[in-house]
Design a protein around this motif. Structure first.
Motif, PDB file in Angstrom:
ATOM      1  N   TRP A  19      -2.908   7.480   9.499  1.00 48.32           N
ATOM      2  CA  TRP A  19      -2.538   6.112   9.897  1.00 48.32           C
ATOM      3  C   TRP A  19      -3.311   5.745  11.161  1.00 48.32           C
ATOM      4  O   TRP A  19      -3.701   6.617  11.926  1.00 48.32           O
ATOM      5  CB  TRP A  19      -1.029   6.006  10.168  1.00 48.32           C
ATOM      6  N   GLN A 107       2.161   2.897  10.090  1.00 42.52           N
ATOM      7  CA  GLN A 107       1.986   2.484   8.704  1.00 42.52           C
ATOM      8  C   GLN A 107       0.820   3.269   8.113  1.00 42.52           C
ATOM      9  O   GLN A 107      -0.336   3.040   8.485  1.00 42.52           O
ATOM     10  CB  GLN A 107       1.707   0.979   8.622  1.00 42.52           C
ATOM     11  N   GLN A 110      -3.319   2.788   3.009  1.00 39.53           N
ATOM     12  CA  GLN A 110      -2.854   2.580   1.634  1.00 39.53           C
ATOM     13  C   GLN A 110      -3.137   3.767   0.719  1.00 39.53           C
ATOM     14  O   GLN A 110      -2.405   3.998  -0.246  1.00 39.53           O
ATOM     15  CB  GLN A 110      -3.481   1.314   1.052  1.00 39.53           C
TER      16      GLN A 110
END
Length: 236
Positions: A19, A107, A110
């Protein structure tokens, strides 16, 4: 690739590998300063975020052993700031808890979650970090059989000891292990000196390895490319 055993395990760095951490730390420091303004106003009124950061870096230069525990460094610097302005030290724990919660609000990229799930079907996974991410809080702990943090282990990358300890905990030899990280010196060079293969997670397309004279075993932009590389090693 070196002519050595096929990989049995992959160890990951965390910050800036799984991240992005820079924006998270920036937000965490804003959140901390806002908390200080409410709960320890003498500190917030006396020191800006930048001044607190400068004091922290000065403390690290004075006591480099703090590099093993960055939360410990932040706590020590805040404690000195509290004492300097006569703020109640009983509020220090709350400040650290507030910062830590914001620091763990990361976060993952992806590609990370689906990539970890795919990798777990092929090899054993672990992590080795110099940072203070809490994988339980973040929700990724279950992906890793072993997770070592420098602050708890007592030695930090690029020291070979932390890489070797992780390999031992996983039950694999160093030459059967791949380390994946974004830092050429701490991660790639450190892992290679410990006898591991090293993959440079280069999400930006940088050519810095050429200038540094470091040759990773592979360079990947994301976990998907890491999986493709690993699959090639497993069939060779």
């Amino acid at each position: 690739m070196n002519d050595i055993a096929r990989p049995k395990a992959i160890l990951f760095d965390l910050d800036d590998t799984l991240w992005p951490i820079g924006p998270v730390i920036a937000e965490a420091e804003l959140a901390l300063h806002a908390w200080l303004a409410e709960h320890a106003p003498k500190v917030a009124q006396t020191f800006t975020i930048e001044e607190l950061r400068a004091r922290r870096m000065a403390l690290l230069a004075e006591k480099p052993e703090h590099h093993l525990d960055l939360i410990g460094l932040r706590r020590a610097a805040l404690e000195a700031a509290f004492a300097h302005v006569g703020e109640d030290l009983a509020r220090l724990d709350g400040a650290i808890r507030h910062f830590s919660a914001a620091r763990n609000a990361v976060q993952p990229y992806q590609d990370v979650l689906p990539g970890l799930q795919r990798l777990a079907q092929k090899v054993t996974l672990g992590s080795v970090s110099n940072g203070n991410a809490d994988l339980e809080v973040i929700g990724l702990a279950h992906h890793f059989k072993v997770s070592l943090a420098a602050s708890r282990f007592g030695k930090a990358k690029p020291d070979p000891a932390i890489f070797l300890a992780a390999c031992k905990a996983l039950g694999v030899a160093p030459h059967e292990t791949v380390y994946v990280g974004d830092d050429l010196f701490l991660d790639v060079q450190g892992a290679q000196k410990a006898g591991l293969k090293a993959v440079w997670m280069n999400r930006t397309g940088s050519m810095a390895h050429l200038e540094a004279g470091i040759e990773p075993d592979a360079i990947c932009r994301d976990v998907d490319e890491l999986i493709a590389w690993l699959e090639q090693q497993l069939v060779d």
